[in-house]
Design a protein around this motif. Structure first.
Motif, PDB file in Angstrom:
ATOM      1  N   LEU A   1       0.854  -1.182   0.000  1.00 59.65           N
ATOM      2  CA  LEU A   1       0.000   0.000   0.000  1.00 59.65           C
ATOM      3  C   LEU A   1       0.889   1.230   0.000  1.00 59.65           C
ATOM      4  O   LEU A   1       1.673   1.445   0.930  1.00 59.65           O
ATOM      5  N   PHE A   2       0.789   2.039  -1.063  1.00 61.62           N
ATOM      6  CA  PHE A   2       1.542   3.273  -1.172  1.00 61.62           C
ATOM      7  C   PHE A   2       0.573   4.449  -1.145  1.00 61.62           C
ATOM      8  O   PHE A   2      -0.579   4.329  -1.581  1.00 61.62           O
ATOM      9  N   ASN A   3       1.049   5.587  -0.654  1.00 67.00           N
ATOM     10  CA  ASN A   3       0.214   6.782  -0.542  1.00 67.00           C
ATOM     11  C   ASN A   3       0.911   7.988  -1.152  1.00 67.00           C
ATOM     12  O   ASN A   3       2.113   8.204  -0.933  1.00 67.00           O
ATOM     13  N   LEU A   4       0.145   8.740  -1.908  1.00 66.15           N
ATOM     14  CA  LEU A   4       0.649   9.972  -2.507  1.00 66.15           C
ATOM     15  C   LEU A   4      -0.251  11.119  -2.064  1.00 66.15           C
ATOM     16  O   LEU A   4      -1.442  11.119  -2.356  1.00 66.15           O
ATOM     17  N   HIS A   5       0.338  12.049  -1.334  1.00 69.05           N
ATOM     18  CA  HIS A   5      -0.400  13.196  -0.813  1.00 69.05           C
ATOM     19  C   HIS A   5      -0.204  14.360  -1.782  1.00 69.05           C
ATOM     20  O   HIS A   5       0.860  14.953  -1.836  1.00 69.05           O
TER      21      HIS A   5
ATOM     22  N   THR B   1       9.477  12.786  10.189  1.00 65.46           N
ATOM     23  CA  THR B   1      10.076  14.061  10.586  1.00 65.46           C
ATOM     24  C   THR B   1      10.067  15.014   9.396  1.00 65.46           C
ATOM     25  O   THR B   1      10.482  14.664   8.300  1.00 65.46           O
ATOM     26  N   GLY B   2       9.577  16.206   9.625  1.00 62.74           N
ATOM     27  CA  GLY B   2       9.535  17.192   8.554  1.00 62.74           C
ATOM     28  C   GLY B   2       8.239  17.229   7.792  1.00 62.74           C
ATOM     29  O   GLY B   2       8.014  18.160   7.011  1.00 62.74           O
ATOM     30  N   LEU B   3       7.377  16.232   7.966  1.00 63.82           N
ATOM     31  CA  LEU B   3       6.067  16.293   7.323  1.00 63.82           C
ATOM     32  C   LEU B   3       5.220  17.343   8.036  1.00 63.82           C
ATOM     33  O   LEU B   3       5.223  17.410   9.271  1.00 63.82           O
ATOM     34  N   PRO B   4       4.477  18.166   7.294  1.00 63.70           N
ATOM     35  CA  PRO B   4       3.952  19.405   7.864  1.00 63.70           C
ATOM     36  C   PRO B   4       2.651  19.294   8.641  1.00 63.70           C
ATOM     37  O   PRO B   4       2.272  20.237   9.332  1.00 63.70           O
ATOM     38  N   ASP B   5       1.923  18.186   8.520  1.00 64.25           N
ATOM     39  CA  ASP B   5       0.626  18.135   9.181  1.00 64.25           C
ATOM     40  C   ASP B   5       0.296  16.699   9.568  1.00 64.25           C
ATOM     41  O   ASP B   5       0.929  15.749   9.091  1.00 64.25           O
ATOM     42  N   PRO B   6      -0.695  16.524  10.449  1.00 68.39           N
ATOM     43  CA  PRO B   6      -1.019  15.165  10.906  1.00 68.39           C
ATOM     44  C   PRO B   6      -1.546  14.269   9.803  1.00 68.39           C
ATOM     45  O   PRO B   6      -1.388  13.045   9.868  1.00 68.39           O
ATOM     46  N   TYR B   7      -2.169  14.848   8.752  1.00 68.29           N
ATOM     47  CA  TYR B   7      -2.685  14.028   7.664  1.00 68.29           C
ATOM     48  C   TYR B   7      -1.531  13.380   6.912  1.00 68.29           C
ATOM     49  O   TYR B   7      -1.581  12.195   6.581  1.00 68.29           O
ATOM     50  N   ALA B   8      -0.493  14.157   6.634  1.00 67.10           N
ATOM     51  CA  ALA B   8       0.676  13.603   5.949  1.00 67.10           C
ATOM     52  C   ALA B   8       1.350  12.535   6.804  1.00 67.10           C
ATOM     53  O   ALA B   8       1.772  11.491   6.293  1.00 67.10           O
ATOM     54  N   ARG B   9       1.449  12.783   8.102  1.00 72.07           N
ATOM     55  CA  ARG B   9       2.085  11.794   8.985  1.00 72.07           C
ATOM     56  C   ARG B   9       1.253  10.512   9.063  1.00 72.07           C
ATOM     57  O   ARG B   9       1.804   9.412   9.121  1.00 72.07           O
ATOM     58  N   THR B  10      -0.072  10.653   9.056  1.00 70.72           N
ATOM     59  CA  THR B  10      -0.932   9.467   9.041  1.00 70.72           C
ATOM     60  C   THR B  10      -0.717   8.657   7.771  1.00 70.72           C
ATOM     61  O   THR B  10      -0.570   7.428   7.816  1.00 70.72           O
ATOM     62  N   LEU B  11      -0.678   9.326   6.615  1.00 70.80           N
ATOM     63  CA  LEU B  11      -0.488   8.624   5.347  1.00 70.80           C
ATOM     64  C   LEU B  11       0.882   7.967   5.284  1.00 70.80           C
ATOM     65  O   LEU B  11       1.028   6.850   4.767  1.00 70.80           O
TER      66      LEU B  11
END
Length: 279
Positions: A197-201, A217-227
């Motif tokens: 499973l890959f995710n592209l935000h 680390t460095g991802l800007p928001d909780p949605y990106a960190r969840t993905l």
């Protein structure tokens, strides 16, 4: 070592694209490429389907190394995003995809003129899915939909190269926590290894893209960190392809991209599907 099964007509694998079609996908995509996130994603998938068809074409026609589903989630519903003759279908053999675009457009493209410059030329562009942006983001339901397709596929192809699911979204699920559904689909496996499973935000935020990170680390928001947390580790051969494209990779590299422009989207999809030598 997992992920070594050959992909062949007698042992095909499946690709499932999960495409966010919520209202926010009408917003502009980040980076230099103009246009909406929905248009960028649909163009990337249409281009990839063309490239896959060319890659799998032999003298007798396109070989069915892959069965491909394009699943849209928006309008608070989940289902096939194919148009034309393939409308309503889920996993479709690649030869039928190649034969049945919804339409073929004429588009302009800049190509080298042989003298160091660029010249504009017309190219054909087959279209299987159109950009859609409406309603909410039922991401959890979309992953569960992919789980059903994948589970059935594995029962029929137990020795295949593991199915690949690519989730393309601009943010937050609005139908509950998608991480449980993501873990469930990653627990499925063929004899060759677990499902990927890959995710592209695709974000409208500014700043640099983050491609194939090994931490959040460095991802800007909780949605990106969840993905990121929902994304599978890149198998070794995919890490090699990514490194050849100039990306920095490690054993912890995951199949995740943040804030991608259209070029990065296509690169991501290509790396995610260049699974092995095709027989």
């Amino acid at each position: 070592m997992p992920y070594l099964a050959e992909i062949s007509r007698s042992n095909p694998t499946c690709l499932i694209f999960l495409v966010d079609q919520s209202a926010s996908m009408s917003d502009p995509i980040g980076g230099e490429a103009p246009g909406s996130k929905a248009s960028a994603v649909s163009d990337a998938i249409n281009r990839l389907l063309t490239e896959l068809s060319v890659k799998c074409a032999k003298e007798e026609g396109v070989r069915d190394y892959f069965y491909v589903a394009v699943v849209g989630y928006g309008h608070n519903s989940v289902g096939s995003a194919y148009g034309g003759a393939l409308a309503g279908r889920d996993l479709v053999p690649l030869s039928q995809i190649a034969e049945n675009p919804a339409r073929v457009e004429q588009r302009s493209k800049k190509v080298p003129d042989g003298a160091g410059g660029l010249v504009e030329t017309a190219v054909t562009f087959p279209v299987w899915m159109d950009p859609v942006s409406n309603g909410g983001t039922p991401m959890r339901q979309a992953i569960e939909y992919a789980h059903r397709l994948t589970d059935k596929w594995l029962s029929e192809h137990p020795a295949c190269f593991p199915p690949i699911i690519l989730n393309l979204t601009d943010g937050e699920a609005n139908d509950g926590d998608p991480t449980v559904a993501a873990a469930a689909i990653q627990s499925l496996a063929s004899a060759d290894g677990p499902v990927l499973l890959f995710n592209l935000h695709v974000s409208d935020a500014g700043g640099s893209s983050v491609t194939f990170p090994d931490s959040d680390t460095g991802l800007p928001d909780p949605y990106a960190r969840t993905l990121f947390g929902m994304s599978s580790l890149l198998p070794s051969h995919m890490r090699s392809y990514a490194a050849q494209e100039g990306f920095v990779v490690s054993d912890g590299t995951r199949g995740f991209v943040y804030n991608a422009d259209i070029t990065a989207v296509v690169q991501f999809l290509d790396i995610g599907t260049r699974a092995s030598d095709l027989r």
